[in-house]
Design a protein around this motif. Structure first.
Motif, PDB file in Angstrom:
ATOM      1  N   VAL A  57       4.777 -18.570 120.344  1.00  0.00           N
ATOM      2  CA  VAL A  57       4.209 -19.712 119.635  1.00  0.00           C
ATOM      3  C   VAL A  57       5.185 -20.868 119.839  1.00  0.00           C
ATOM      4  N   VAL A  58       4.771 -21.878 120.578  1.00  0.00           N
ATOM      5  CA  VAL A  58       5.654 -22.996 120.884  1.00  0.00           C
ATOM      6  C   VAL A  58       5.572 -24.013 119.743  1.00  0.00           C
ATOM      7  N   ALA A  59       6.685 -24.171 119.053  1.00  0.00           N
ATOM      8  CA  ALA A  59       6.793 -25.128 117.950  1.00  0.00           C
ATOM      9  C   ALA A  59       8.272 -25.331 117.693  1.00  0.00           C
ATOM     10  N   ASP A  60       8.583 -26.351 116.904  1.00  0.00           N
ATOM     11  CA  ASP A  60       9.980 -26.738 116.711  1.00  0.00           C
ATOM     12  C   ASP A  60      10.234 -26.956 115.217  1.00  0.00           C
ATOM     13  N   LEU A  61      11.178 -26.206 114.649  1.00  0.00           N
ATOM     14  CA  LEU A  61      11.487 -26.351 113.228  1.00  0.00           C
ATOM     15  C   LEU A  61      12.040 -27.724 112.884  1.00  0.00           C
ATOM     16  N   ASP A  62      12.523 -28.436 113.881  1.00  0.00           N
ATOM     17  CA  ASP A  62      13.012 -29.798 113.648  1.00  0.00           C
ATOM     18  C   ASP A  62      11.892 -30.831 113.709  1.00  0.00           C
ATOM     19  N   GLN A  63      10.691 -30.393 114.094  1.00  0.00           N
ATOM     20  CA  GLN A  63       9.535 -31.286 114.208  1.00  0.00           C
ATOM     21  C   GLN A  63       8.395 -30.710 113.366  1.00  0.00           C
ATOM     22  N   PRO A  64       8.325 -31.038 112.078  1.00  0.00           N
ATOM     23  CA  PRO A  64       7.338 -30.414 111.180  1.00  0.00           C
ATOM     24  C   PRO A  64       5.899 -30.508 111.669  1.00  0.00           C
ATOM     25  N   LEU A  78      10.029 -12.633 109.779  1.00  0.00           N
ATOM     26  CA  LEU A  78      11.470 -12.462 109.931  1.00  0.00           C
ATOM     27  C   LEU A  78      12.054 -13.830 110.251  1.00  0.00           C
ATOM     28  N   HIS A  79      12.901 -14.320 109.380  1.00  0.00           N
ATOM     29  CA  HIS A  79      13.493 -15.650 109.555  1.00  0.00           C
ATOM     30  C   HIS A  79      14.932 -15.471 110.052  1.00  0.00           C
ATOM     31  N   LEU A  80      15.106 -15.587 111.377  1.00  0.00           N
ATOM     32  CA  LEU A  80      16.405 -15.408 112.004  1.00  0.00           C
ATOM     33  C   LEU A  80      16.999 -16.725 112.499  1.00  0.00           C
ATOM     34  N   ALA A  81      16.323 -17.831 112.266  1.00  0.00           N
ATOM     35  CA  ALA A  81      16.760 -19.113 112.828  1.00  0.00           C
ATOM     36  C   ALA A  81      17.894 -19.714 112.011  1.00  0.00           C
ATOM     37  N   PRO A  82      18.934 -20.222 112.663  1.00  0.00           N
ATOM     38  CA  PRO A  82      20.016 -20.894 111.934  1.00  0.00           C
ATOM     39  C   PRO A  82      19.580 -22.273 111.478  1.00  0.00           C
ATOM     40  N   PRO A  83      20.283 -22.831 110.511  1.00  0.00           N
ATOM     41  CA  PRO A  83      20.008 -24.226 110.127  1.00  0.00           C
ATOM     42  C   PRO A  83      20.381 -25.186 111.252  1.00  0.00           C
ATOM     43  N   GLN A  84      19.977 -26.437 111.104  1.00  0.00           N
ATOM     44  CA  GLN A  84      20.427 -27.475 112.028  1.00  0.00           C
ATOM     45  C   GLN A  84      21.944 -27.654 111.846  1.00  0.00           C
ATOM     46  N   ASP A  90      19.418 -27.142 104.520  1.00  0.00           N
ATOM     47  CA  ASP A  90      18.775 -26.558 105.699  1.00  0.00           C
ATOM     48  C   ASP A  90      17.366 -27.153 105.832  1.00  0.00           C
ATOM     49  N   ARG A  91      17.277 -28.215 106.614  1.00  0.00           N
ATOM     50  CA  ARG A  91      15.983 -28.881 106.784  1.00  0.00           C
ATOM     51  C   ARG A  91      14.989 -27.974 107.495  1.00  0.00           C
ATOM     52  N   ARG A  92      15.472 -27.124 108.386  1.00  0.00           N
ATOM     53  CA  ARG A  92      14.563 -26.242 109.123  1.00  0.00           C
ATOM     54  C   ARG A  92      13.847 -25.266 108.197  1.00  0.00           C
ATOM     55  N   THR A  93      14.583 -24.666 107.276  1.00  0.00           N
ATOM     56  CA  THR A  93      13.944 -23.735 106.335  1.00  0.00           C
ATOM     57  C   THR A  93      12.976 -24.473 105.418  1.00  0.00           C
ATOM     58  N   ARG A  94      13.323 -25.680 105.026  1.00  0.00           N
ATOM     59  CA  ARG A  94      12.419 -26.474 104.200  1.00  0.00           C
ATOM     60  C   ARG A  94      11.116 -26.760 104.953  1.00  0.00           C
ATOM     61  N   HIS A  95      11.217 -27.114 106.224  1.00  0.00           N
ATOM     62  CA  HIS A  95      10.014 -27.344 107.033  1.00  0.00           C
ATOM     63  C   HIS A  95       9.201 -26.064 107.177  1.00  0.00           C
ATOM     64  N   LEU A  96       9.911 -24.939 107.325  1.00  0.00           N
ATOM     65  CA  LEU A  96       9.224 -23.664 107.527  1.00  0.00           C
ATOM     66  C   LEU A  96       8.393 -23.275 106.311  1.00  0.00           C
ATOM     67  N   VAL A  97       8.978 -23.291 105.118  1.00  0.00           N
ATOM     68  CA  VAL A  97       8.235 -22.840 103.943  1.00  0.00           C
ATOM     69  C   VAL A  97       7.065 -23.769 103.639  1.00  0.00           C
ATOM     70  N   ALA A  98       7.192 -25.038 104.018  1.00  0.00           N
ATOM     71  CA  ALA A  98       6.078 -25.966 103.826  1.00  0.00           C
ATOM     72  C   ALA A  98       4.921 -25.646 104.752  1.00  0.00           C
ATOM     73  N   ALA A  99       5.211 -24.949 105.861  1.00  0.00           N
ATOM     74  CA  ALA A  99       4.183 -24.701 106.873  1.00  0.00           C
ATOM     75  C   ALA A  99       3.567 -23.312 106.784  1.00  0.00           C
ATOM     76  N   LEU A 100       4.256 -22.327 106.203  1.00  0.00           N
ATOM     77  CA  LEU A 100       3.857 -20.933 106.365  1.00  0.00           C
ATOM     78  C   LEU A 100       2.527 -20.579 105.711  1.00  0.00           C
ATOM     79  N   GLY A 101       2.274 -21.037 104.501  1.00  0.00           N
ATOM     80  CA  GLY A 101       1.065 -20.591 103.810  1.00  0.00           C
ATOM     81  C   GLY A 101       1.293 -19.237 103.168  1.00  0.00           C
ATOM     82  N   ALA A 102       0.274 -18.372 103.167  1.00  0.00           N
ATOM     83  CA  ALA A 102       0.351 -17.080 102.490  1.00  0.00           C
ATOM     84  C   ALA A 102       1.189 -16.098 103.304  1.00  0.00           C
TER      85      ALA A 102
END
Length: 295
Positions: A57-64, A78-84, A90-102
């Protein structure tokens, strides 16, 4: 192009965020259990991920804006990605939880650096965090964001706090070649270790057996100071040992980042890992791993 079998579509869907070295070691362990999706920001990695059994899945945690495809994609994450590499959040984790859904289940791979310097003490998972640098503060922020998100959504969250990861291709050989100095014994710090293959298995155990809201130390049984670790690697490969210096003298010779690693001492307890996740380490300590490499 070979189409996935119907049984593949029937498997539970799992999304890996940050499929680097440990993620690639994990993929064979997931084969036949999950239909795996792997997030990557590098389109050129798609063929590698497909060959390893994942759907890229091509996407970028730095680009919401690129993360829309993640919503409700998989109930297991499984969240193995380091922060920026900058800031205290950690902006990346913040972007991730906003996107994940259920999501039903999520495992986050954090760092033992969240404890800061513990003066060489034995550390259990309930010790309060005390991050001393930006790297660790970003990880603490990620843990807090994930806990709050899991509480609101009902997702089961387990956190792995991971120390220094090593493997045959992840040893400090270049440092030894360059003769980078280490601390003398009285100034030295305790470090903690886990083999990359064992970490991959621990992640899987946390996914299937981890308790919700629980922290686990993903660490082996090694009790070793940093310079002793470098000496063990040097001896295993027939290389000169690092020179040892007092802290004040060494501080003038190494980078601030390296000095920060040499300024935190702790010994992580792994009782919970063994009792609750029932992990049996393939490499229970660094000495065992190096002995196998020598053979």
């Amino acid at each position: 192009m070979t189409m996935p079998s119907r049984s593949a579509f029937a498997r539970p869907r799992l999304l890996i965020i940050g499929c680097g070295d440990v993620g690639m070691r994990l993929l064979p362990l997931l084969a036949g259990r999950f239909r795996v999706f792997a997030l990557t920001s590098q389109p050129e990695r798609c063929s590698e991920l497909r060959a390893a059994g994942a759907v890229p899945v091509v996407a970028d945690l730095d680009q919401p804006a690129t993360l829309a495809r993640l919503r409700n994609l998989a109930p297991w994450v499984l969240h193995l990605a380091p922060p920026q590499p900058d800031g205290d959040t950690d902006r990346r984790t913040r972007h991730l939880v906003a996107a994940l859904g259920a999501v039903r289940r999520i495992v986050y791979v954090s760092t033992s650096g969240v404890y800061g310097d513990c003066g060489g003490a034995l550390v259990k998972e309930y010790r309060p965090v005390a991050p001393k640098n930006g790297r660790a503060r970003r990880r603490v922020d990620a843990e807090r964001i994930l806990r709050a998100w899991a509480l609101v959504t009902g997702a089961m969250l387990s956190i792995l706090r991971v120390p220094g990861i090593y493997a045959a291709d992840r040893l400090p050989l270049r440092r030894l070649e360059q003769g980078t100095p280490a601390l003398r014994f009285e100034d030295d710090v305790y470090t903690n270790h886990i083999h990359a293959d064992d970490l991959a298995r621990i992640v899987l155990q946390a996914l299937t057996r981890g308790r919700s809201g629980r922290v686990y130390h993903a660490v082996d049984d090694t009790r070793m100071k940093m310079a002793d670790y470098f000496d063990a690697v040097a001896d295993a490969f027939g290389m000169p040992r690092s020179p040892r210096l007092p802290r004040a003298e060494l501080a003038q010779l190494v980078s601030p980042v390296l000095l920060s690693y040499m300024s935190e001492s702790r010994q992580l307890d792994n009782t919970r890992l063994r009792r609750e996740l029932r992990v049996r380490l393939q490499y229970p300590d660094v000495a065992t791993a190096l002995a196998r490499l020598r053979r």
